[in-house]
Each structure stands twice: as structure tokens, then as C-alpha cells.
Design a protein around this motif. Structure first.
Motif, PDB file in Angstrom:
ATOM      1  N   CYS A   9       0.861  -1.178   0.000  1.00  0.00           N
ATOM      2  CA  CYS A   9       0.000   0.000   0.000  1.00  0.00           C
ATOM      3  C   CYS A   9       0.902   1.233   0.000  1.00  0.00           C
ATOM      4  CB  CYS A   9      -0.867  -0.017   1.251  1.00  0.00           C
ATOM      5  SG  CYS A   9      -1.815   1.494   1.470  1.00  0.00           S
ATOM      6  N   GLY A  10       0.570   2.214  -0.800  1.00  0.00           N
ATOM      7  CA  GLY A  10       1.347   3.442  -0.835  1.00  0.00           C
ATOM      8  C   GLY A  10       1.425   4.138   0.507  1.00  0.00           C
ATOM      9  N   ALA A  11       0.462   3.888   1.386  1.00  0.00           N
ATOM     10  CA  ALA A  11       0.487   4.490   2.721  1.00  0.00           C
ATOM     11  C   ALA A  11       1.622   3.933   3.570  1.00  0.00           C
ATOM     12  CB  ALA A  11      -0.850   4.273   3.429  1.00  0.00           C
ATOM     13  N   LEU A  12       2.221   2.836   3.142  1.00  0.00           N
ATOM     14  CA  LEU A  12       3.321   2.214   3.884  1.00  0.00           C
ATOM     15  C   LEU A  12       4.677   2.453   3.232  1.00  0.00           C
ATOM     16  CD1 LEU A  12       1.653  -1.262   4.577  1.00  0.00           C
ATOM     17  CD2 LEU A  12       1.635   0.770   6.036  1.00  0.00           C
ATOM     18  N   ALA A  13       4.712   3.153   2.125  1.00  0.00           N
ATOM     19  CA  ALA A  13       5.947   3.303   1.354  1.00  0.00           C
ATOM     20  C   ALA A  13       7.079   3.895   2.172  1.00  0.00           C
ATOM     21  CB  ALA A  13       5.696   4.155   0.113  1.00  0.00           C
ATOM     22  N   ARG A  14       6.834   5.015   2.826  1.00  0.00           N
ATOM     23  CA  ARG A  14       7.886   5.685   3.595  1.00  0.00           C
ATOM     24  C   ARG A  14       8.422   4.770   4.688  1.00  0.00           C
ATOM     25  NH1 ARG A  14       8.462  11.652   5.575  1.00  0.00           N
ATOM     26  NH2 ARG A  14       7.256  12.020   3.710  1.00  0.00           N
ATOM     27  N   GLU A  15       7.533   4.061   5.358  1.00  0.00           N
ATOM     28  CA  GLU A  15       7.935   3.185   6.454  1.00  0.00           C
ATOM     29  C   GLU A  15       8.733   1.984   5.942  1.00  0.00           C
ATOM     30  OE1 GLU A  15       4.916   4.592   6.079  1.00  0.00           O
ATOM     31  OE2 GLU A  15       5.020   5.943   7.799  1.00  0.00           O
ATOM     32  N   ASP A  17     -12.920  -2.460  -2.367  1.00  0.00           N
ATOM     33  CA  ASP A  17     -13.250  -3.503  -3.340  1.00  0.00           C
ATOM     34  C   ASP A  17     -12.251  -3.536  -4.498  1.00  0.00           C
ATOM     35  OD1 ASP A  17     -14.561  -0.914  -3.927  1.00  0.00           O
ATOM     36  OD2 ASP A  17     -15.344  -1.926  -5.706  1.00  0.00           O
ATOM     37  N   ARG A  18     -11.457  -2.494  -4.654  1.00  0.00           N
ATOM     38  CA  ARG A  18     -10.464  -2.425  -5.735  1.00  0.00           C
ATOM     39  C   ARG A  18      -9.065  -2.885  -5.304  1.00  0.00           C
ATOM     40  NH1 ARG A  18     -12.197   3.372  -8.462  1.00  0.00           N
ATOM     41  NH2 ARG A  18     -14.319   2.709  -8.981  1.00  0.00           N
ATOM     42  N   ILE A  19      -8.878  -3.117  -4.006  1.00  0.00           N
ATOM     43  CA  ILE A  19      -7.539  -3.477  -3.522  1.00  0.00           C
ATOM     44  C   ILE A  19      -7.118  -4.851  -4.031  1.00  0.00           C
ATOM     45  CG2 ILE A  19      -6.140  -3.997  -1.482  1.00  0.00           C
ATOM     46  CD1 ILE A  19      -7.715  -1.783  -0.006  1.00  0.00           C
ATOM     47  N   ALA A  20      -7.927  -5.878  -3.818  1.00  0.00           N
ATOM     48  CA  ALA A  20      -7.540  -7.238  -4.224  1.00  0.00           C
ATOM     49  C   ALA A  20      -7.264  -7.322  -5.729  1.00  0.00           C
ATOM     50  CB  ALA A  20      -8.590  -8.254  -3.787  1.00  0.00           C
ATOM     51  N   PRO A  21      -8.126  -6.787  -6.589  1.00  0.00           N
ATOM     52  CA  PRO A  21      -7.802  -6.848  -8.021  1.00  0.00           C
ATOM     53  C   PRO A  21      -6.517  -6.101  -8.381  1.00  0.00           C
ATOM     54  CG  PRO A  21     -10.130  -6.324  -7.729  1.00  0.00           C
ATOM     55  CD  PRO A  21      -9.491  -6.264  -6.368  1.00  0.00           C
ATOM     56  N   THR A  24     -14.684   3.466  19.834  1.00  0.00           N
ATOM     57  CA  THR A  24     -14.977   4.898  19.744  1.00  0.00           C
ATOM     58  C   THR A  24     -13.738   5.721  19.387  1.00  0.00           C
ATOM     59  OG1 THR A  24     -14.642   5.277  22.106  1.00  0.00           O
ATOM     60  CG2 THR A  24     -16.895   4.726  21.379  1.00  0.00           C
ATOM     61  N   CYS A  25     -12.696   5.053  18.892  1.00  0.00           N
ATOM     62  CA  CYS A  25     -11.465   5.750  18.521  1.00  0.00           C
ATOM     63  C   CYS A  25     -11.336   5.827  17.004  1.00  0.00           C
ATOM     64  CB  CYS A  25     -10.248   5.034  19.094  1.00  0.00           C
ATOM     65  SG  CYS A  25     -10.169   5.110  20.890  1.00  0.00           S
ATOM     66  N   PHE A  26     -10.865   6.954  16.539  1.00  0.00           N
ATOM     67  CA  PHE A  26     -10.526   7.167  15.141  1.00  0.00           C
ATOM     68  C   PHE A  26      -9.008   7.215  15.069  1.00  0.00           C
ATOM     69  CE2 PHE A  26      -9.788  10.015  11.466  1.00  0.00           C
ATOM     70  CZ  PHE A  26     -10.456   9.273  10.502  1.00  0.00           C
ATOM     71  N   TYR A  27      -8.410   6.427  14.181  1.00  0.00           N
ATOM     72  CA  TYR A  27      -6.961   6.253  14.158  1.00  0.00           C
ATOM     73  C   TYR A  27      -6.313   6.970  12.994  1.00  0.00           C
ATOM     74  CZ  TYR A  27      -7.936   2.586  17.472  1.00  0.00           C
ATOM     75  OH  TYR A  27      -8.366   1.905  18.577  1.00  0.00           O
ATOM     76  N   LEU A  28      -5.135   7.511  13.267  1.00  0.00           N
ATOM     77  CA  LEU A  28      -4.273   8.057  12.234  1.00  0.00           C
ATOM     78  C   LEU A  28      -2.871   7.488  12.404  1.00  0.00           C
ATOM     79  CD1 LEU A  28      -5.183  11.877  12.165  1.00  0.00           C
ATOM     80  CD2 LEU A  28      -6.097  10.044  10.725  1.00  0.00           C
ATOM     81  N   THR A  29      -2.199   7.290  11.290  1.00  0.00           N
ATOM     82  CA  THR A  29      -0.794   6.906  11.254  1.00  0.00           C
ATOM     83  C   THR A  29       0.003   8.122  10.776  1.00  0.00           C
ATOM     84  OG1 THR A  29      -0.963   6.181   8.963  1.00  0.00           O
ATOM     85  CG2 THR A  29      -1.418   4.525  10.680  1.00  0.00           C
ATOM     86  N   ASP A  30       1.312   8.006  10.723  1.00  0.00           N
ATOM     87  CA  ASP A  30       2.125   9.104  10.194  1.00  0.00           C
ATOM     88  C   ASP A  30       1.626   9.517   8.812  1.00  0.00           C
ATOM     89  OD1 ASP A  30       3.705   8.849  12.467  1.00  0.00           O
ATOM     90  OD2 ASP A  30       5.549   8.367  11.384  1.00  0.00           O
ATOM     91  N   PHE A  31       1.374   8.532   7.955  1.00  0.00           N
ATOM     92  CA  PHE A  31       0.894   8.821   6.607  1.00  0.00           C
ATOM     93  C   PHE A  31      -0.403   9.623   6.647  1.00  0.00           C
ATOM     94  CE2 PHE A  31      -1.886   7.849   3.057  1.00  0.00           C
ATOM     95  CZ  PHE A  31      -1.084   8.182   1.973  1.00  0.00           C
ATOM     96  N   LEU A  51      10.551  -2.757  -3.900  1.00  0.00           N
ATOM     97  CA  LEU A  51       9.239  -2.280  -3.447  1.00  0.00           C
ATOM     98  C   LEU A  51       8.439  -1.747  -4.619  1.00  0.00           C
ATOM     99  CD1 LEU A  51       7.289  -1.527  -1.130  1.00  0.00           C
ATOM    100  CD2 LEU A  51       8.562   0.633  -0.917  1.00  0.00           C
ATOM    101  N   HIS A  52       7.207  -2.209  -4.724  1.00  0.00           N
ATOM    102  CA  HIS A  52       6.250  -1.657  -5.686  1.00  0.00           C
ATOM    103  C   HIS A  52       5.000  -1.275  -4.899  1.00  0.00           C
ATOM    104  CE1 HIS A  52       4.005  -0.942  -9.333  1.00  0.00           C
ATOM    105  NE2 HIS A  52       3.015  -1.635  -8.792  1.00  0.00           N
ATOM    106  N   CYS A  53       4.648  -0.001  -4.943  1.00  0.00           N
ATOM    107  CA  CYS A  53       3.493   0.469  -4.174  1.00  0.00           C
ATOM    108  C   CYS A  53       2.305   0.757  -5.073  1.00  0.00           C
ATOM    109  CB  CYS A  53       3.851   1.738  -3.402  1.00  0.00           C
ATOM    110  SG  CYS A  53       4.969   1.412  -2.036  1.00  0.00           S
ATOM    111  N   LEU A  54       1.146   0.434  -4.543  1.00  0.00           N
ATOM    112  CA  LEU A  54      -0.115   0.774  -5.187  1.00  0.00           C
ATOM    113  C   LEU A  54      -0.656   2.038  -4.524  1.00  0.00           C
ATOM    114  CD1 LEU A  54      -1.630  -2.806  -5.397  1.00  0.00           C
ATOM    115  CD2 LEU A  54      -0.479  -1.508  -7.195  1.00  0.00           C
ATOM    116  N   PRO A  55      -1.512   2.775  -5.211  1.00  0.00           N
ATOM    117  CA  PRO A  55      -2.010   4.032  -4.651  1.00  0.00           C
ATOM    118  C   PRO A  55      -2.755   3.834  -3.322  1.00  0.00           C
ATOM    119  CG  PRO A  55      -2.578   3.848  -6.981  1.00  0.00           C
ATOM    120  CD  PRO A  55      -2.030   2.515  -6.556  1.00  0.00           C
ATOM    121  N   ALA A  56      -2.383   4.621  -2.339  1.00  0.00           N
ATOM    122  CA  ALA A  56      -3.028   4.533  -1.022  1.00  0.00           C
ATOM    123  C   ALA A  56      -4.505   4.875  -1.093  1.00  0.00           C
ATOM    124  CB  ALA A  56      -2.315   5.462  -0.036  1.00  0.00           C
ATOM    125  N   ILE A  57      -4.894   5.651  -2.069  1.00  0.00           N
ATOM    126  CA  ILE A  57      -6.290   6.066  -2.196  1.00  0.00           C
ATOM    127  C   ILE A  57      -7.219   4.870  -2.468  1.00  0.00           C
ATOM    128  CG2 ILE A  57      -6.321   6.604  -4.664  1.00  0.00           C
ATOM    129  CD1 ILE A  57      -7.789   8.832  -1.880  1.00  0.00           C
TER     130      ILE A  57
END
Length: 188
Positions: A6-12, A39-43, A106-113, A27-33
Motif C-alpha cells: 500500500c502506498g500508505a506504507l511506502a515511507r515506512e 473492493d479495488r484493492i484485491a484486483p 470509539t477511537c478514530f486512528y491516524l498513522t504518520d501517513f 518495493l512496488h506500491c499501489l495508490p493509497a487512495i
């Protein structure tokens, strides 16, 4: 070895490659979006693996389930490639067992990305830039924004705190580091 991530993990992942001397990893990253349409991740992963696997002895998928409802795991099994265990990156950064034991519904999570890309991945796609009155409808059942930090960066922590304020949520900072992302890549 090829890592499809996932592109959200590229930097890490790039940081881990550098820190650990894993120069045998490509490393080959797919768009984090893609997370906005799980439903588009697996394909997309399947297409990336199929297009590249002939050049590698081994392929590893650096995604958790990420909302695919098991589709990604089924695709990886069919392709004979490993992937990271867990429901999403919030769980593997913290450790899947520890994350699940907390049951923080009841928590909303954020990562560095996500702290860096908050407007592009949260604020704008939810239309909050155009309709801020929707904030309470989206986030009214949350109490806390939990920032799972991969790095100890005071500027990112401050930015995450400001995101919590924008959402009307309490704030908690947890320095998780790379968690099970690092151990999964090390095993692979």
C-alpha cells in the motif's frame, strides 16, 4: 524478493529497508487512495503480482485485509503469496492481539501517513471541506483520535492534535514504531 505494498506504507518500508540493510527487497506500491474503495484493492494487488512475479523468487504483500472482506487473503492464497495478518494497518502497527484486546470502537486512528495526508484522505473525500456541518454526523460516535506514530516527530504530533481538534475529538498519542510491519517483513 518483491514487496507489493500500500502506498500508505511506502515511507515506512523504505525506512526499514535502509535501517535493516534489506537491499534484496524491491518495493512496488499501489495508490493509497485504494482504501477509499477497498473492493479495488484485491484486483489491483492481483494485477501487480501477476505482472511482476516472473522476475522474483518470492513476492510478499504488505497489506492487511484493509476492508476487503477477505478478498485480498483469498487472492493471495490463490496466487501463493504471503500477506500481513490483521484487519488493517492500525492493528499491525500496534500489534494485532493488543489492538483487538483494547476494543476501542470509539477511537478514530491516524498513522504518520494519514496525519500528513489528512486533508486528501479524510477531510476532502468526506466533503468536510465543503460541508463542515457533516463532521458530527461522521464523527459524532467517536470520542478520541488516536495517533499511532511510527516516528517520534513533534511536528507530526502537533499536526495530529490539530486534526483531533478539527474533528472535535480528544487526542491520544501512541508511539508504535513499525510494529508487526517490521516483523512481517523480517520473516518474509
Amino acid at each position: 524478493m518483491l514487496v507489493i505494498a500500500c502506498g500508505a506504507l511506502a515511507r515506512e518500508i523504505l525506512a526499514l529497508i535502509g535501517q535493516r540493510g534489506w537491499d534484496h527487497l524491491d518495493l512496488h506500491c499501489l495508490p493509497a487512495i485504494l482504501h477509499n474503495r477497498p473492493d479495488r484493492i484485491a484486483p489491483a494487488v492481483e494485477a501487480a503480482v501477476t505482472a511482476r512475479r516472473d522476475r522474483y523468487d518470492r513476492v510478499f504483500v504488505a497489506y492487511a485485509d484493509c476492508g476487503t472482506g477477505g478478498d485480498l487473503a483469498r487472492s493471495c492464497a490463490r496466487l501463493g503469496v504471503e500477506m500481513i495478518e490483521g484487519p488493517h494497518c492500525y492493528a499491525f502497527y500496534e500489534g494485532v492481539a493488543a489492538f483487538e484486546a483494547k476494543g476501542e470502537v470509539t477511537c478514530f486512528y491516524l498513522t504518520d501517513f494519514l496525519v500528513r495526508q489528512f486533508d486528501a484522505f479524510v477531510w476532502e473525500p468526506l466533503g468536510l471541506d465543503r460541508h463542515p456541518e457533516l463532521r458530527d454526523m461522521y464523527f459524532g460516535n467517536y470520542t478520541t483520535l488516536v495517533y499511532q506514530a511510527q516516528t517520534d516527530d513533534p511536528a507530526l504530533t502537533d499536526l495530529a492534535r490539530r486534526h483531533a481538534e478539527r474533528l472535535g475529538l480528544g487526542f491520544e498519542h501512541r508511539l508504535t514504531g513499525y510494529g508487526e510491519l517490521e516483523t512481517a517483513l523480517a520473516r518474509a
